[in-house]
Write a protein that holds these residues in place. Structure first.
Motif, PDB file in Angstrom:
ATOM      1  N   PHE A 270       0.843  -1.193   0.000  1.00 16.94           N
ATOM      2  CA  PHE A 270       0.000   0.000   0.000  1.00 16.94           C
ATOM      3  C   PHE A 270       0.880   1.246   0.000  1.00 16.94           C
ATOM      4  N   ASN A 271       0.488   2.229  -0.822  1.00 12.13           N
ATOM      5  CA  ASN A 271       1.111   3.550  -0.783  1.00 12.13           C
ATOM      6  C   ASN A 271       2.628   3.480  -0.972  1.00 12.13           C
ATOM      7  N   LYS A 272       3.058   2.736  -1.998  1.00 13.36           N
ATOM      8  CA  LYS A 272       4.473   2.597  -2.365  1.00 13.36           C
ATOM      9  C   LYS A 272       5.311   1.887  -1.301  1.00 13.36           C
ATOM     10  N   THR A 273       4.628   1.232  -0.367  1.00 11.70           N
ATOM     11  CA  THR A 273       5.331   0.563   0.723  1.00 11.70           C
ATOM     12  C   THR A 273       4.852  -0.870   0.873  1.00 11.70           C
ATOM     13  N   VAL A 274       5.786  -1.770   1.079  1.00  5.21           N
ATOM     14  CA  VAL A 274       5.484  -3.146   1.454  1.00  5.21           C
ATOM     15  C   VAL A 274       5.721  -3.264   2.958  1.00  5.21           C
ATOM     16  N   THR A 275       4.725  -3.764   3.677  1.00  7.09           N
ATOM     17  CA  THR A 275       4.828  -3.886   5.130  1.00  7.09           C
ATOM     18  C   THR A 275       4.811  -5.354   5.535  1.00  7.09           C
TER      19      THR A 275
END
Length: 281
Positions: free
Chosen positions: A183-188
């Motif tokens: 999500f939102n250019k981020t992998v968590t």
């Protein structure tokens, strides 16, 4: 439209409702277009007005690192209590080879050992694999003394393509897995599980490297390793071996109804125990 405010209302028991900003990537908060027409104080007060009208007992804003720096003092001035947190972020730069050589040599050795041992890592959409992972996840959470996420939530996130499930397999058996958010250019990196008897094959290191590789290939800018208990120095050190950098942020809380909040505080521990017990049946 000048921005957005992802949030949810949490109602653990009838009559108790808490407003929390959405914790994507562990910090959600305000997303505003830079404009002189946007007044953060007016926005905050509008949420407080809605809280009073809806009977919410608590408001909690969790801000990004940048917003913590720019807006934190405003929340403090408006009577919010600050709680400091930190996560670990890895900037991908889209270059997995550069990241590989930046890893601590023990990480590279562990990934190589997993490969030589025959551990393979893939993403899966299989319901059977999710069920196997969830059973393993419940045992992991129980072993660590945590509160498990519901399987239905994981299923929903997978169906909506917000999450993916990476699994490590050894001789046809799933021995570890990690549900991660995109999500939102981020992998968590979110929900992790493994079978202790197979940890000698280093499946978790293999999964981390696999997800980092996928993040680079799909042009995600960041990999968020998630928050760590400050006292868990071993976990913090492990994340930093991938060259993830500690990043500070904060949440700001205001109690709207002290009586209702006190009731939730008193009952939360018992309800968490009941909820955890229910996930095993």
């Amino acid at each position: 439209m000048v921005g957005g405010l992802p949030a949810f209302v949490f109602q653990p028991i009838p009559g108790i409702r808490l407003w929390h900003s959405m914790p994507w990537n562990l910090f959600g908060g305000i997303h505003l277009i830079e404009s002189p027409q946007v007044n953060p104080e007016t926005l905050i007060k509008s949420i407080e007005t809605e809280a009073a009208a809806q009977g919410w007992c608590e408001i909690r804003w969790t801000l990004t690192p940048n917003r913590t720096e720019t807006d934190g003092d405003l929340f403090t001035e408006m009577g919010y209590a600050r709680t400091d947190h930190f996560t670990h972020l890895l900037k991908t730069n889209g270059d997995v080879e550069l990241l590989w050589h930046a890893y601590n040599k023990r990480v590279r050795g562990a990934v190589r050992k997993a490969e030589k041992s025959g551990v393979t890592v893939t993403d899966t959409e299989s319901e059977e694999a999710l069920a196997t992972f969830y059973d393993m996840y419940l045992m992991t959470v129980k072993r660590l003394g945590g509160t498990p996420k519901p399987c239905a939530l994981m299923q929903t996130l997978l169906e909506r393509k917000i999450a993916k499930l990476a699994i490590a397999t050894y001789r046809g058996t799933i021995i570890a897995g990690l549900l991660y958010l995109r999500f939102n250019k981020t992998v968590t990196l979110w929900c992790e599980a493994s079978v202790p008897a197979f940890l000698k094959y280093r499946p978790n290191n293999a999964i981390f490297h696999y997800i980092i590789t996928q993040a680079c290939r799909e042009q995600y800018e960041w990999v968020d390793f998630g928050a760590s208990p400050p006292e868990n120095t071993g976990l913090i050190s492990h994340k930093e071996q991938y060259r993830a950098v500690r990043t500070n942020f904060a949440s700001y809380t205001k109690i709207i109804s002290p009586l209702k909040r006190a009731l939730w505080t008193k009952s939360e521990g018992t309800l968490r125990q009941i909820y955890t017990w229910m996930q095993f049946f």
